[in-house]
Scaffold this motif. Sequence first.
Motif, PDB file in Angstrom:
ATOM      1  N   LEU A 194      58.680 -33.123   6.056  1.00 38.14           N
ATOM      2  CA  LEU A 194      58.702 -32.143   7.151  1.00 38.14           C
ATOM      3  C   LEU A 194      59.363 -30.836   6.701  1.00 38.14           C
ATOM      4  O   LEU A 194      58.904 -29.739   7.048  1.00 38.14           O
ATOM      5  CB  LEU A 194      59.449 -32.730   8.360  1.00 38.14           C
ATOM      6  CG  LEU A 194      59.581 -31.817   9.577  1.00 38.14           C
ATOM      7  CD1 LEU A 194      58.219 -31.389  10.119  1.00 38.14           C
ATOM      8  CD2 LEU A 194      60.386 -32.495  10.692  1.00 38.14           C
ATOM      9  N   ILE A 195      60.437 -30.968   5.930  1.00 40.40           N
ATOM     10  CA  ILE A 195      61.124 -29.783   5.387  1.00 40.40           C
ATOM     11  C   ILE A 195      60.144 -28.950   4.558  1.00 40.40           C
ATOM     12  O   ILE A 195      60.056 -27.724   4.709  1.00 40.40           O
ATOM     13  CB  ILE A 195      62.341 -30.227   4.542  1.00 40.40           C
ATOM     14  CG1 ILE A 195      63.477 -30.693   5.470  1.00 40.40           C
ATOM     15  CG2 ILE A 195      62.816 -29.118   3.608  1.00 40.40           C
ATOM     16  CD1 ILE A 195      64.664 -31.321   4.755  1.00 40.40           C
ATOM     17  N   LEU A 196      59.395 -29.617   3.713  1.00 43.28           N
ATOM     18  CA  LEU A 196      58.441 -28.928   2.840  1.00 43.28           C
ATOM     19  C   LEU A 196      57.295 -28.306   3.649  1.00 43.28           C
ATOM     20  O   LEU A 196      56.901 -27.158   3.420  1.00 43.28           O
ATOM     21  CB  LEU A 196      57.895 -29.935   1.821  1.00 43.28           C
ATOM     22  CG  LEU A 196      57.547 -29.418   0.436  1.00 43.28           C
ATOM     23  CD1 LEU A 196      58.647 -28.571  -0.162  1.00 43.28           C
ATOM     24  CD2 LEU A 196      57.236 -30.599  -0.490  1.00 43.28           C
ATOM     25  N   GLU A 197      56.777 -29.070   4.612  1.00 44.05           N
ATOM     26  CA  GLU A 197      55.650 -28.590   5.411  1.00 44.05           C
ATOM     27  C   GLU A 197      56.047 -27.362   6.246  1.00 44.05           C
ATOM     28  O   GLU A 197      55.258 -26.429   6.421  1.00 44.05           O
ATOM     29  CB  GLU A 197      55.140 -29.717   6.312  1.00 44.05           C
ATOM     30  CG  GLU A 197      53.852 -29.418   7.053  1.00 44.05           C
ATOM     31  CD  GLU A 197      52.655 -29.171   6.144  1.00 44.05           C
ATOM     32  OE1 GLU A 197      52.622 -29.715   5.030  1.00 44.05           O
ATOM     33  OE2 GLU A 197      51.753 -28.409   6.564  1.00 44.05           O
ATOM     34  N   THR A 198      57.286 -27.365   6.746  1.00 42.61           N
ATOM     35  CA  THR A 198      57.784 -26.241   7.543  1.00 42.61           C
ATOM     36  C   THR A 198      57.807 -24.956   6.714  1.00 42.61           C
ATOM     37  O   THR A 198      57.440 -23.884   7.194  1.00 42.61           O
ATOM     38  CB  THR A 198      59.204 -26.569   8.066  1.00 42.61           C
ATOM     39  OG1 THR A 198      59.153 -27.801   8.793  1.00 42.61           O
ATOM     40  CG2 THR A 198      59.734 -25.464   8.968  1.00 42.61           C
ATOM     41  N   ALA A 199      58.206 -25.086   5.459  1.00 47.37           N
ATOM     42  CA  ALA A 199      58.230 -23.925   4.552  1.00 47.37           C
ATOM     43  C   ALA A 199      56.815 -23.501   4.165  1.00 47.37           C
ATOM     44  O   ALA A 199      56.518 -22.311   4.047  1.00 47.37           O
ATOM     45  CB  ALA A 199      59.048 -24.260   3.307  1.00 47.37           C
TER      46      ALA A 199
END
Lengths: 263, 263
Positions: A194-199
């Motif tokens: 989720l952290i990666l997808e948000t970025a």
Amino acid sequence: MISVVILGAGNVATHLFNAFDNADAIFVNQWFNRSISRLRSYKNKVEIIDDVSQLKDADVYIIAVSDDAIANLSKQLLFENRLVVHTSGTVNIHDLDKKNRRGVFYPLQTFSKSAALNFADVPICIEAIDKADLKTLKALAKAIGSKSHKVNTEQRKALHLAAVFVNNFTNQLYRVAHEITEGEGVEFDILKPLILETAKKVQNLSPYMAQTGPAKRNDKKTIKKHIELLKKEQHKAIYELLTANIQQTHGVSTGATAQSKKK
Amino acid sequence: MISVVILGAGNVATHLFNAFDNADAIFVNQWFNRSISRLRSYKNKVEIIDDVSQLKDADVYIIAVSDDAIANLSKQLLFENRLVVHTSGTVNIHDLDKKNRRGVFYPLQTFSKSAALNFADVPICIEAIDKADLKTLKALAKAIGSKSHKVNTEQRKALHLAAVFVNNFTNQLYRVAHEITEGEGVEFDILKPLILETAKKVQNLSPYMAQTGPAKRNDKKTIKKHIELLKKEQHKAIYELLTANIQQTHGVSTGATAQSKKK
């Protein structure tokens, strides 16, 4: 071929040296630092010096030292009318001693000592008083695979400030999430995609368009439950403030206003 | 082969349908929604229904509707002792009507209507009262390429809360950065590599270890300059609060304390 001298031995200086050293179009003439011992492991690759009087001719002198030390080091240089740049996001170009031609070569990225860095992912903000010098800095960035952006001092300072929000503060939100998951004995790892997808999402979509969640849709029940779940006062305060800020950005009418609208 | 019925027509329901439809080991028996018109474009791929009395036999019934509607829809189901799960991060497993075997299938990711999603990047938090049902949900996640994580209700709620920090709040920090750069007429694009790198960094490093910047090193001069540069009161408040939180995390002694220590 652009000849370069690096001054300083911190993260930025080291990453720049490695990038320059690998670039065909750049020759690192010398690497200066007050203490030679920190650079010992590089002595087979480049001439290491600790005395400003030994500085040789070069197209660009890159001062990559802490912000407070830049002005003073630029004063100590014994030559004049050469291109001297610093790498800081906040220091004024005019803080460099005016006996030389002044510029800025500010790489906007997070630098860790250990992690290798691909300079294709490092935008370089350049600034120079002389137009020909701007061209040199642009060529220097291009030679290490970086995209350069001509910005003025105010713009560079704004970028540095914005970088604190998207890097330091964002990382602290990751930290809060780490504390929340740890508190319930659940792996922080589950959040990493989720952290990666948000970025990734804001690489093609504005942050405004990318926003979702309870704050934006004014889901008061979930917001209340979330604040109750938080154990630390500072975490509650962060939740409330960022929720209010999202609602301001998206023109969400909160409690009182929504009530009065119904009437 | 796992047979599935989807109930609901929102983002999660749609992304799950597409993933299930592409999976060899899953057969979507029916797709239910109160309003059939929203699903019209799928009618050649799956049987679309709007009447619960038409629901056929399936291994798993997935209720992917808004949180407030889950309990009520589960009550309307006319069969019993079948596996019925919801997809919410916050709703209690016991809110599902107890005439059926209950479970949770919560995909922890940000869903946009437009963007295609690779379920390999979507961790699924699963919960079930019956152990055999847990196995079915695990197989269902695996069949769409997702990693599943068995969590209890409290852990799922903690993950949902933590997700708000790493997704909604982080995205709002990107928005603040967008406003700051726009205010100086400089491209937000320059920050995009840093946004991505910040997210990548914590894939292998804890957020605690990844932290850098003026707050952590207690660089009061830069902090003061940054706060002066911010034009909006809410942005100043966010800066101050997250700076204080970073300093608390890293045990940085601030102003007064540092002074008294010197004495």
